[in-house]
Design a protein around this motif. Structure first.
Motif, short mmCIF file in Angstrom:
data_model
loop_
_atom_site.label_atom_id
_atom_site.label_comp_id
_atom_site.label_asym_id
_atom_site.label_seq_id
_atom_site.Cartn_x
_atom_site.Cartn_y
_atom_site.Cartn_z
N ARG A 1 0.83 -1.21 0.00
CA ARG A 1 0.00 0.00 0.00
C ARG A 1 0.86 1.26 0.00
N GLY A 2 1.95 1.24 0.76
CA GLY A 2 2.86 2.40 0.78
C GLY A 2 3.52 2.62 -0.57
N ASP A 3 3.96 1.52 -1.19
CA ASP A 3 4.57 1.62 -2.51
C ASP A 3 3.58 2.19 -3.53
N CYS A 4 2.35 1.71 -3.48
CA CYS A 4 1.32 2.19 -4.42
C CYS A 4 1.02 3.67 -4.19
N ALA A 5 0.97 4.09 -2.93
CA ALA A 5 0.69 5.49 -2.62
C ALA A 5 1.80 6.39 -3.16
N ARG A 6 3.04 5.94 -3.07
CA ARG A 6 4.15 6.74 -3.61
C ARG A 6 4.12 6.78 -5.12
N MET A 7 3.76 5.68 -5.77
CA MET A 7 3.74 5.65 -7.24
C MET A 7 2.56 6.42 -7.80
N ALA A 8 1.47 6.51 -7.08
CA ALA A 8 0.27 7.17 -7.58
C ALA A 8 0.55 8.63 -7.94
N GLN A 9 1.47 9.26 -7.25
CA GLN A 9 1.78 10.66 -7.54
C GLN A 9 2.51 10.80 -8.87
N ARG A 10 3.25 9.78 -9.27
CA ARG A 10 4.02 9.83 -10.51
C ARG A 10 3.21 9.48 -11.75
N TRP A 11 2.17 8.66 -11.57
CA TRP A 11 1.37 8.21 -12.70
C TRP A 11 -0.10 8.52 -12.46
#
Length: 78
Positions: free
Chosen positions: A31-41
C-alpha cells in the motif's frame, strides 16, 4: 513492488524497508509503494464511453476451454 535499493532509515523514524530482494513485504508495504507511485502516474481523464450497436459486433469467437468453464458455473451454464 518494493524498492530494491533499500533506502531505510531507522534513526529518522521512517519505517524500515524490507531487505533487498524481499518481495514479500506485506500488505502495508504494498500500500505504501502504491501510494508513492500514484503521484508519478496520474490516471487519465475519464471519457464517456458510448455503447456499440450490435450490428457492429462481428466474428466473436470463444475457445472451447472458456465455454466449458462457463458451462460449469451455475450462473451461466443453466
Amino acid at each position: 513492488m518494493t524498492n530494491l535499493k533499500g533506502s531505510s532509515s531507522a534513526a529518522s523514524g521512517t519505517p524500515v524497508s524490507p531487505a533487498p530482494g524481499d518481495l514479500e513485504g506485506g500488505l502495508d508495504t504494498l500500500r505504501g509503494d502504491c501510494a508513492r507511485m500514484a503521484q508519478r502516474w496520474p490516471a487519465p481523464a475519464r471519457t464517456a464511453s458510448r455503447p456499440v450497436p450490435p450490428s457492429r459486433i462481428r466474428r466473436v469467437s470463444v475457445s472451447k476451454r472458456s465455454v466449458r468453464l462457463l458451462e460449469g458455473m451455475p450462473e451461466y451454464g443453466d
